[in-house]
Structures are given as structure tokens and as C-alpha cells.
Design an enzyme around this catalytic site. Structure first.
Site, short mmCIF file in Angstrom:
data_model
loop_
_atom_site.label_atom_id
_atom_site.label_comp_id
_atom_site.label_asym_id
_atom_site.label_seq_id
_atom_site.Cartn_x
_atom_site.Cartn_y
_atom_site.Cartn_z
N HIS A 1 -9.53 4.91 -0.99
CA HIS A 1 -8.79 5.02 0.15
C HIS A 1 -9.47 5.79 1.28
O HIS A 1 -10.42 6.40 1.17
CB HIS A 1 -7.49 5.87 -0.21
CG HIS A 1 -6.42 4.83 -0.80
ND1 HIS A 1 -5.46 4.37 -0.20
CD2 HIS A 1 -6.45 4.34 -2.27
CE1 HIS A 1 -4.67 3.66 -1.13
NE2 HIS A 1 -5.42 3.53 -2.05
N VAL B 1 -8.76 0.36 4.58
CA VAL B 1 -9.25 0.68 5.96
C VAL B 1 -7.95 0.57 7.03
O VAL B 1 -7.29 -0.44 7.20
CB VAL B 1 -10.37 -0.18 6.53
CG1 VAL B 1 -10.84 0.25 7.97
CG2 VAL B 1 -11.63 -0.12 5.77
N ASP C 1 0.83 -1.21 -0.13
CA ASP C 1 -0.03 0.05 -0.10
C ASP C 1 0.79 1.09 0.06
O ASP C 1 2.04 1.40 0.92
CB ASP C 1 -0.78 -0.18 1.17
CG ASP C 1 -2.05 0.98 1.37
OD1 ASP C 1 -2.45 1.35 0.16
OD2 ASP C 1 -2.65 1.18 2.34
P1 13P Z 1 -8.03 5.03 6.85
O1 13P Z 1 -6.88 5.05 7.82
O2 13P Z 1 -8.68 6.52 6.92
O3 13P Z 1 -9.00 4.15 7.13
O4 13P Z 1 -7.43 5.11 5.27
C1 13P Z 1 -6.80 3.90 5.14
C2 13P Z 1 -6.02 3.95 3.68
O5 13P Z 1 -6.42 4.47 2.90
C3 13P Z 1 -4.80 3.08 3.51
O6 13P Z 1 -4.25 3.09 2.24
#
Ligand code: 13P
Length: 276
Positions: free
Chosen positions: A207, A230, A82
């Protein structure tokens, strides 16, 4: 079983639900996510964000842990990098066994984002690995709706051109969510989602899933988002559960936090239309 994300995302797209992509940050969170996916008998996109969580796990450690749980899982698990911003990190992730990578050049101008994404797509596709990239920019919840808001909404034509020029496999778009806790109330631009959905063929990614509102996310899943990331809600729930416990036993506290982490993932699987 460890797989790429291609088939699971295509299926989510054609059947109108979103998969959940939670970020793991240690062995326990990784194991908890895989157990919930097995409980539901659903695929999982197990994600690791090296630039946010390297103080807890190196990329190599994350790959070893992620691969172990993915390979021994009873359901399909894609191991996803990610927010990779450096080509070097992405190359390493692929060498360590990640089956899907994100190149995040959403802070760059269009031409540079295309150039960097295309470089990764060529490299990854030659090795059978899927690529996600971002156009527009999902900013931080802390400045959401203020004059310092760093979000940039995704333009329909730009998204279309970006996919054509890069050959990316999935596309993260910015339609009103933000990373982390929100300052204000999230407002999703569903009209923009629909326009992008009609213009772009690849699965779309959202995201900043945490605290974006259950009905908002359910509607996103129904109307064209195939993957929702998340993180913040997961660690917030773990912290709350530990704070609210009277236990002084470290192992019991770990169990309590594992259960809280699982509950958050169960919740998101339910609202995103994939539990039938
Ligand atoms: P949040 O922490 O707002 O859930 O976002 C997570 C995210 O988009 C990771 O790529």
C-alpha cells in the site's frame, strides 16, 4: 472481463512483476484505468475505497460503475474493495459483485486482526471471493519518520502465523511505504521484504505506492511484491493538469484530467515490470 484476482496475482508472483491497483473515485477515473489496462493488454485490479470516497460514490454506485467497465473490458479486471474495515460493508460489496475484498484490521492487536480476518475469509471463500488483509500497519505519509509516525513494520514470524491462522489469499505488508504525500523520503526495508517473501507463500501487497520512488517500487516488484496500490499521485496529477491549463471549458478540463490520470497509471505499469 470481470474476474477474481487469484490467477492474475499468482501469475505476477511467479513471473516477478507487480500489478497496479488504482483507486477509482468516479466514472471517469474508472473508465480511464480500464482504458490504460486495455492499451497495455494487461490485467487490472480496479479498487474502490468506500470509507475514503463515499462522499463521491456510494458502494452501490461504485459497484455498478466498476462492474460495467470490468464486464465490458477486453482484459481481465478484478473489482476490489480496498480498506474494508466493517464486516457489514464487506458483505454488501460481495453482494454487489466485488470479486475481491480487503479486510483492514491492521489497527487491531494480532488476535483481533486474526479473528476479524478469519470471519471475512470464511464468508468470502464460501462465495468464491478473494481476501486481502494487512499485518503490521502502513501509516500516513504526513507523519512519516516523525515521532508521531503510526506505521508498524511487519514482523516475519507474525506474517507467517497470520497467513496460517487466517487462510487469507494475499497479504499487505508494511516495509517502509506510507499513504498519501510523504513528509520525508521513503526508505524501504528490502531485507524485510525478502525475509517475508521467503516465509509466506501468498502474493504480497504494497500500500502507499504514490511517490515511493520509481526505483524502490521497481525493486519491490522484482523482489516479491505482486500488487502495488496507488491513489494520491493520480488525483495530484489530475489537479496539477487542470491548474496548469488555460482552458475555461469544463468538458475540456475533464478531458485534461482524464489524460493526466491515464499517464500516472501508464507510468506505474511501466515501472512495476509488467509491461514487457
Ligand atoms: P497512496 O495514496 O499513497 O498511493 O496509497 C494508496 C493506497 O495504498 C490505497 O490502498
Amino acid at each position: 472481463m470481470l474476474v477474481t484476482s487469484k490467477e492474475m496475482l499468482e501469475r505476477a508472483k511467479s513471473e516477478g512483476y507487480a500489478l497496479i491497483a488504482p483507486d477509482y473515485y468516479d466514472n471517469n477515473s474508472c473508465r480511464a484505468f480500464v482504458h490504460v489496462a486495455e492499451e497495455f493488454n494487461l490485467p487490472l485490479i480496479l479498487s474502490f475505497a468506500p470509507e475514503s470516497h463515499y462522499c463521491l460514490l456510494s458502494l452501490e454506485e461504485a459497484a455498478l460503475i466498476g462492474r460495467y467497465y470490468a464486464e465490458s473490458a477486453k482484459v481481465d479486471v478484478a473489482l476490489h474493495l480496498d480498506h474494508g474495515t466493517k464486516f457489514e460493508t464487506i458483505k454488501k460489496a460481495i453482494a454487489y459483485g466485488f470479486t475481491s475484498v480487503m479486510i483492514d484490521a491492521s489497527n487491531c492487536d494480532f488476535e483481533e486482526n486474526v479473528r476479524r480476518t478469519k470471519e471475512v475469509v470464511d464468508y468470502a471463500h464460501a462465495r468464491g471471493i478473494e481476501v486481502e488483509a494487512e499485518i503490521g500497519h502502513v501509516g500516513s505519509g504526513e507523519t512519516y519518520g516523525t515521532e508521531d509516525d503510526d506505521s508498524i513494520y511487519t514482523e516475519v514470524e507474525t506474517a507467517k502465523k497470520f497467513v496460517e491462522l487466517t487462510g487469507v489469499d494475499s497479504l499487505a505488508i508494511s516495509i517502509g511505504t506510507a499513504h498519501g504525500q510523504y513528509k520525508g523520503t521513503p526508505v524501504i526495508n528490502f531485507e524485510r521484504l525478502q525475509q517475508i517473501r521467503n516465509a509466506v507463500d501468498v502474493p504480497l501487497v504494497l500500500h502507499g505506492g504514490s511517490s515511493s520512488g520509481d526505483e524502490n517500487l521497481a525493486r519491490c516488484a522484482r523482489e516479491g511484491i505482486s500488487k502495488i496500490n496507488v491513489f494520491t499521485d493520480i488525483v495530484t496529477a489530475a489537479l496539477e493538469a487542470v491548474k496548469n491549463s488555460d482552458s475555461k471549458d469544463w468538458f475540456e478540463l475533464l478531458k485534461i484530467s482524464d489524460e493526466a490520470v491515464k499517464d500516472v497509471l501508464r507510468h506505474y505499469y511501466h515501472i512495476c515490470n509488467c509491461v514487457k
